[in-house]
Write an enzyme that holds these catalytic residues in place. Structure first.
Site, PDB file in Angstrom:
ATOM      1  N   CYS A 157      39.963  38.333  13.066  1.00 33.86           N
ATOM      2  CA  CYS A 157      40.251  39.490  13.912  1.00 33.86           C
ATOM      3  C   CYS A 157      41.001  40.576  13.141  1.00 33.86           C
ATOM      4  O   CYS A 157      40.595  41.731  13.131  1.00 33.86           O
ATOM      5  CB  CYS A 157      41.061  39.035  15.127  1.00 33.86           C
ATOM      6  SG  CYS A 157      41.630  40.384  16.149  1.00 33.86           S
ATOM      7  N   CYS A 206      37.826  42.453  14.509  1.00 36.28           N
ATOM      8  CA  CYS A 206      38.184  43.433  15.546  1.00 36.28           C
ATOM      9  C   CYS A 206      38.961  44.652  15.026  1.00 36.28           C
ATOM     10  O   CYS A 206      38.605  45.794  15.323  1.00 36.28           O
ATOM     11  CB  CYS A 206      39.057  42.785  16.620  1.00 36.28           C
ATOM     12  SG  CYS A 206      38.777  41.038  16.902  1.00 36.28           S
ATOM     13  N   LYS A 255      37.280  46.851  12.221  1.00 30.42           N
ATOM     14  CA  LYS A 255      36.080  47.402  12.873  1.00 30.42           C
ATOM     15  C   LYS A 255      36.446  48.532  13.832  1.00 30.42           C
ATOM     16  O   LYS A 255      35.851  49.607  13.806  1.00 30.42           O
ATOM     17  CB  LYS A 255      35.351  46.298  13.636  1.00 30.42           C
ATOM     18  CG  LYS A 255      34.229  46.817  14.489  1.00 30.42           C
ATOM     19  CD  LYS A 255      33.829  45.827  15.546  1.00 30.42           C
ATOM     20  CE  LYS A 255      34.755  45.846  16.750  1.00 30.42           C
ATOM     21  NZ  LYS A 255      34.416  44.823  17.739  1.00 30.42           N
ATOM     22  N   TYR A 272      26.192  42.043  19.066  1.00 29.38           N
ATOM     23  CA  TYR A 272      27.171  43.129  19.174  1.00 29.38           C
ATOM     24  C   TYR A 272      27.658  43.609  17.816  1.00 29.38           C
ATOM     25  O   TYR A 272      27.872  44.816  17.620  1.00 29.38           O
ATOM     26  CB  TYR A 272      28.319  42.745  20.124  1.00 29.38           C
ATOM     27  CG  TYR A 272      29.434  41.903  19.530  1.00 29.38           C
ATOM     28  CD1 TYR A 272      30.572  42.497  19.011  1.00 29.38           C
ATOM     29  CD2 TYR A 272      29.359  40.503  19.525  1.00 29.38           C
ATOM     30  CE1 TYR A 272      31.604  41.725  18.488  1.00 29.38           C
ATOM     31  CE2 TYR A 272      30.393  39.739  19.016  1.00 29.38           C
ATOM     32  CZ  TYR A 272      31.508  40.345  18.495  1.00 29.38           C
ATOM     33  OH  TYR A 272      32.528  39.584  17.977  1.00 29.38           O
ATOM     34  N   GLU A 313      27.301  47.450  16.767  1.00 34.69           N
ATOM     35  CA  GLU A 313      28.522  48.222  16.519  1.00 34.69           C
ATOM     36  C   GLU A 313      28.478  48.865  15.133  1.00 34.69           C
ATOM     37  O   GLU A 313      28.785  50.048  14.975  1.00 34.69           O
ATOM     38  CB  GLU A 313      29.745  47.308  16.627  1.00 34.69           C
ATOM     39  CG  GLU A 313      30.038  46.889  18.057  1.00 34.69           C
ATOM     40  CD  GLU A 313      31.215  45.926  18.209  1.00 34.69           C
ATOM     41  OE1 GLU A 313      31.744  45.818  19.319  1.00 34.69           O
ATOM     42  OE2 GLU A 313      31.607  45.272  17.212  1.00 34.69           O
ATOM     43  N   HIS A 371      39.993  61.497  40.792  1.00 27.79           N
ATOM     44  CA  HIS A 371      39.058  62.591  40.559  1.00 27.79           C
ATOM     45  C   HIS A 371      39.686  63.661  39.680  1.00 27.79           C
ATOM     46  O   HIS A 371      40.856  63.961  39.865  1.00 27.79           O
ATOM     47  CB  HIS A 371      38.670  63.179  41.923  1.00 27.79           C
ATOM     48  CG  HIS A 371      37.669  64.272  41.820  1.00 27.79           C
ATOM     49  ND1 HIS A 371      36.347  64.043  41.514  1.00 27.79           N
ATOM     50  CD2 HIS A 371      37.792  65.615  41.979  1.00 27.79           C
ATOM     51  CE1 HIS A 371      35.695  65.191  41.502  1.00 27.79           C
ATOM     52  NE2 HIS A 371      36.552  66.158  41.771  1.00 27.79           N
ATOM     53  N   GLU A 418      35.452  57.025  38.711  1.00 27.04           N
ATOM     54  CA  GLU A 418      35.510  57.149  40.172  1.00 27.04           C
ATOM     55  C   GLU A 418      34.193  56.716  40.807  1.00 27.04           C
ATOM     56  O   GLU A 418      34.153  56.303  41.967  1.00 27.04           O
ATOM     57  CB  GLU A 418      35.881  58.571  40.603  1.00 27.04           C
ATOM     58  CG  GLU A 418      34.854  59.641  40.303  1.00 27.04           C
ATOM     59  CD  GLU A 418      35.315  61.033  40.778  1.00 27.04           C
ATOM     60  OE1 GLU A 418      35.604  61.178  41.975  1.00 27.04           O
ATOM     61  OE2 GLU A 418      35.378  61.948  39.939  1.00 27.04           O
TER      62      GLU A 418
HETATM   63  C1  LIG Z   1      32.936  41.927  12.629  1.00 21.58           C
HETATM   64  C2  LIG Z   1      33.613  41.228  13.770  1.00 21.58           C
HETATM   65  C3  LIG Z   1      34.076  41.962  14.837  1.00 21.58           C
HETATM   66  C4  LIG Z   1      34.707  41.330  15.899  1.00 21.58           C
HETATM   67  N1  LIG Z   1      35.137  42.090  16.948  1.00 21.58           N
HETATM   68  C5  LIG Z   1      35.771  41.516  17.998  1.00 21.58           C
HETATM   69  C6  LIG Z   1      36.258  42.301  19.071  1.00 21.58           C
HETATM   70  O1  LIG Z   1      36.097  43.520  19.098  1.00 21.58           O
HETATM   71  N2  LIG Z   1      36.921  41.672  20.069  1.00 21.58           N
HETATM   72  C7  LIG Z   1      37.108  40.308  20.075  1.00 21.58           C
HETATM   73  O2  LIG Z   1      37.729  39.783  20.998  1.00 21.58           O
HETATM   74  N3  LIG Z   1      36.634  39.540  19.064  1.00 21.58           N
HETATM   75  C8  LIG Z   1      35.974  40.113  18.031  1.00 21.58           C
HETATM   76  N4  LIG Z   1      35.518  39.333  16.986  1.00 21.58           N
HETATM   77  C9  LIG Z   1      35.675  37.865  17.076  1.00 21.58           C
HETATM   78  C10 LIG Z   1      37.093  37.439  16.693  1.00 21.58           C
HETATM   79  O3  LIG Z   1      37.427  37.963  15.441  1.00 21.58           O
HETATM   80  C11 LIG Z   1      37.169  35.917  16.679  1.00 21.58           C
HETATM   81  O4  LIG Z   1      36.737  35.426  17.920  1.00 21.58           O
HETATM   82  C12 LIG Z   1      38.607  35.419  16.424  1.00 21.58           C
HETATM   83  O5  LIG Z   1      39.112  35.910  15.215  1.00 21.58           O
HETATM   84  C13 LIG Z   1      38.622  33.883  16.431  1.00 21.58           C
HETATM   85  O6  LIG Z   1      39.904  33.418  16.127  1.00 21.58           O
HETATM   86  P1  LIG Z   1      40.116  31.961  15.487  1.00 21.58           P
HETATM   87  O7  LIG Z   1      41.580  31.742  15.501  1.00 21.58           O
HETATM   88  O8  LIG Z   1      39.246  31.006  16.164  1.00 21.58           O
HETATM   89  O9  LIG Z   1      39.562  32.068  14.014  1.00 21.58           O
HETATM   90  P2  LIG Z   1      39.814  33.113  12.812  1.00 21.58           P
HETATM   91  O10 LIG Z   1      40.469  34.362  13.292  1.00 21.58           O
HETATM   92  O11 LIG Z   1      38.503  33.245  12.136  1.00 21.58           O
HETATM   93  O12 LIG Z   1      40.842  32.372  11.886  1.00 21.58           O
HETATM   94  C14 LIG Z   1      40.517  31.216  11.181  1.00 21.58           C
HETATM   95  C15 LIG Z   1      41.368  31.169   9.945  1.00 21.58           C
HETATM   96  O13 LIG Z   1      41.273  29.871   9.359  1.00 21.58           O
HETATM   97  C16 LIG Z   1      41.261  29.995   7.961  1.00 21.58           C
HETATM   98  N5  LIG Z   1      40.664  28.766   7.425  1.00 21.58           N
HETATM   99  C17 LIG Z   1      39.380  28.342   7.552  1.00 21.58           C
HETATM  100  N6  LIG Z   1      39.225  27.128   7.019  1.00 21.58           N
HETATM  101  C18 LIG Z   1      40.450  26.749   6.538  1.00 21.58           C
HETATM  102  C19 LIG Z   1      40.944  25.595   5.893  1.00 21.58           C
HETATM  103  N7  LIG Z   1      40.157  24.552   5.655  1.00 21.58           N
HETATM  104  N8  LIG Z   1      42.241  25.564   5.524  1.00 21.58           N
HETATM  105  C20 LIG Z   1      43.066  26.609   5.780  1.00 21.58           C
HETATM  106  N9  LIG Z   1      42.648  27.726   6.401  1.00 21.58           N
HETATM  107  C21 LIG Z   1      41.360  27.795   6.785  1.00 21.58           C
HETATM  108  C22 LIG Z   1      40.462  31.247   7.713  1.00 21.58           C
HETATM  109  O14 LIG Z   1      40.750  31.792   6.437  1.00 21.58           O
HETATM  110  C23 LIG Z   1      40.937  32.140   8.859  1.00 21.58           C
HETATM  111  O15 LIG Z   1      42.033  32.930   8.472  1.00 21.58           O
HETATM  112  C24 LIG Z   1      34.888  39.931  15.898  1.00 21.58           C
HETATM  113  C25 LIG Z   1      34.431  39.176  14.820  1.00 21.58           C
HETATM  114  C26 LIG Z   1      33.793  39.811  13.761  1.00 21.58           C
HETATM  115  C27 LIG Z   1      33.295  39.000  12.605  1.00 21.58           C
END
Ligand SMILES: Cc1cc2nc3c(=O)[nH]c(=O)nc-3n(C[C@H](O)[C@H](O)[C@H](O)COP(=O)(O)OP(=O)(O)OC[C@H]3O[C@@H](n4cnc5c(N)ncnc54)[C@H](O)[C@@H]3O)c2cc1C
Length: 485
Positions: free
Chosen positions: A44, A49, A52, A179, A183, A468, A473
């Site tokens: 994110c 997010c 972006k 999406y 986007e 309005h 609205e």
């Molecule tokens: C281009 C794009 C735009 C997006 N736009 C939106 C939006 O507008 N609104 C919205 O709500 N969502 C959006 N999302 C989705 C959102 O980013 C994800 O749903 C959210 O980040 C998920 O959070 P998470 O904690 O599951 O994983 P992540 O945020 O992906 O975090 C996982 C973390 O784990 C780390 N990791 C992975 N494996 C290991 C390991 N073995 N050891 C240690 N660390 C590790 C990674 O490096 C990462 O930092 C977007 C996604 C993308 C790709």
């Protein structure tokens, strides 16, 4: 006194992991550690997010000068400086990452800048060589973009790469209809890139309301995106000088920047340069870049999960129950790695529910019903609940909808249209779905979402006095259904 090093070890410092770690440590006094292999904040903050949305803002300035003229201003449109924007973007992401690190530190969470994998039900191994035990392990490793399995797909970019481009391409082919694809088509189009989009399905934004999808597709085309639905890549490879010259002399459909690419190509860096693409629609074209927004995969590879007894689904996602518990009682998983609803606020909710369940003795299921969300296309799309098509399959419905040219852009002479739509149950009068295609629809749906989540009826909407003059609205002034089904 616990026999383990920690009460909780969180793998992944993204939206879900950071929230769970800091709430568990800060609010329950649990001894918590977290491992992050890359940058804190996760998808994110670092490559989703946040960057972006900042790019969305950047791209929206492209029409300001023109619109302002309609209001009597004499402003000349300047040019967009990617380098200067990128520098500011990177500084902002550094600042946010610092905040995430501090949130953990200030909550008493021990951070490990390392990759972690599961060794057994209570043990993790770090890439630093350390082995750590914990009473509970929370997997929050998110997902990653994947390229399609076609020859030379590695020539294409994925969403992670877009933020690091040294220069903006003059032309790009975006492959995908979800999406993220839509986007970035709008963003790059707004920044002056010549955008072509291929999507193999019949209409972009599959799964959303048909009418909304149609209006967004039309608007994208009107704004300059060359959108080809029902189209995929047939052949893709690095363009040769012959391709470039041959196409130029044969007058085959090519990007505006072809002559410059020819010049660039002669002295180009080996391994880099324009990409030749043949589409299933017969188009043959050379693009500066190809960008695959064709899907994401959960980060579960080489994590020791199945060996430890954690069950994975068909796409590699971790299978969890309503409480985010895996098949191993001490191991939980939240966020994109579970591939439920892949959005930041959902990952955060799942993290909070996990802490309630495991550390506050308050078993809490995550509510995945009626989640409002936005697609930051131009025009923007805000949506909650069932599409007209889904609702009609479920029960008899009335559809209230209106589409019009909003005051602000109509006055400036732009043809943009917006759409407001309510899908209503005939039996209960409840609003089953609310769909808004309009500037700032994301902001609107957040608030309309409260009413829908509370179970508001069409009559509740009607009883609310209009604000309005606004676009929204219309949400409370639609008197007669346009359709019943
Ligand atoms: C281009 C794009 C735009 C997006 N736009 C939106 C939006 O507008 N609104 C919205 O709500 N969502 C959006 N999302 C989705 C959102 O980013 C994800 O749903 C959210 O980040 C998920 O959070 P998470 O904690 O599951 O994983 P992540 O945020 O992906 O975090 C996982 C973390 O784990 C780390 N990791 C992975 N494996 C290991 C390991 N073995 N050891 C240690 N660390 C590790 C990674 O490096 C990462 O930092 C977007 C996604 C993308 C790709």
């Amino acid at each position: 006194m616990s026999d383990f090093d920690y009460d909780l070890f969180v793998i992944g410092g993204g939206s879900g992991g950071v929230r769970a770690a800091r709430v568990a440590a800060g609010e329950t006094g649990a001894k918590v550690a977290l491992a992050e292999e890359d940058r804190y904040g996760g998808t994110c903050v670092i490559r989703g997010c946040v960057p972006k949305k900042l790019m969305v803002f950047a791209s929206e300035y492209s029409t300001v000068a023109e619109d302002a003229k309609g209001y009597g201003w004499s402003i000349e449109a300047g040019s967009f400086d990617w380098g200067s924007f990128q520098q500011r973007l990177n500084a902002e992401l550094d600042r946010l990452e610092g905040i995430y690190r501090n949130l953990l530190k200030n909550s008493g969470v021990t951070s490990y800048d390392a990759r972690a994998k599961v060794k057994d039900a209570h043990t993790v191994e770090l890439s630093t060589g350390e082995t750590i035990t914990a009473k509970h392990i929370l997997i929050a490793t998110g997902g990653r973009p994947v390229r399609p399995e076609i020859p030379n797909a590695d020539l294409g970019l994925v969403s992670d790469d877009i933020f690091h481009l040294e220069t903006l391409p003059k032309s790009i082919l975006i492959v995908g209809g979800g999406y993220i694809a839509c986007e970035f088509a709008c963003i790059l189009n707004g920044l002056g890139v010549e955008v072509t989009q291929y999507y193999r399905g019949a209409q972009i934004l599959r799964g959303f309301d048909e009418q909304a999808r149609g209006l967004i597709a039309e608007s994208m085309i009107e704004n300059g995106v060359r959108l080809h639905c029902g189209t995929d890549i047939l052949e893709m490879r690095r363009a040769t000088a012959e391709d470039l010259e041959g196409k130029a002399s044969a007058g085959v459909s090519m990007g505006a920047s072809m002559q410059e690419m020819l010049a660039d190509h002669s002295g180009g860096t080996p391994g880099e340069g324009p990409i030749f693409v043949k589409g299933t629609n017969g188009d043959v074209k050379v693009y500066d870049q190809v960008f695959f927004a064709t899907g994401r995969a959960p980060n579960t590879d080489d994590m020791g999960l199945e060996e430890a007894g954690v069950k994975l689904g068909r796409k590699g996602e971790i299978v969890v129950d309503d409480y985010s518990a895996t098949a191993v009682p001490s191991i939980y998983a939240i966020g994109d790695v579970t591939d439920r609803v892949n959005l930041t606020p959902v990952a955060i909710r799942e993290g909070m529910a996990f802490v309630e369940t495991v550390f506050k003795d308050n078993p809490t299921k995550v509510d995945h019903e009626l989640i409002p969300s936005a697609v930051f296309t131009q025009p923007e799309f805000g949506t909650i609940g069932l599409s007209e098509e889904e609702a009609a399959e479920q029960e008899p419905i009335e559809v209230y909808a209106t589409s019009f040219r909003p005051m602000q852009t109509a006055f400036a002479g732009r043809p943009d249209r917006v759409m407001m739509k309510l899908v209503v149950s005939k039996a209960t009068r409840k609003v089953l779905g609310c769909h808004i295609v309009a500037p700032n629809a994301g902001e609107m749906i957040q608030l309309a979402g409260i009413a829908v989540k509370m179970g508001a009826t069409k009559e509740d909407f009607d009883r609310t006095v209009a604000v309005h003059p606004t676009m929204a609205e219309e949400m409370v002034t639609m008197r007669n259904p346009v359709r019943t089904a």
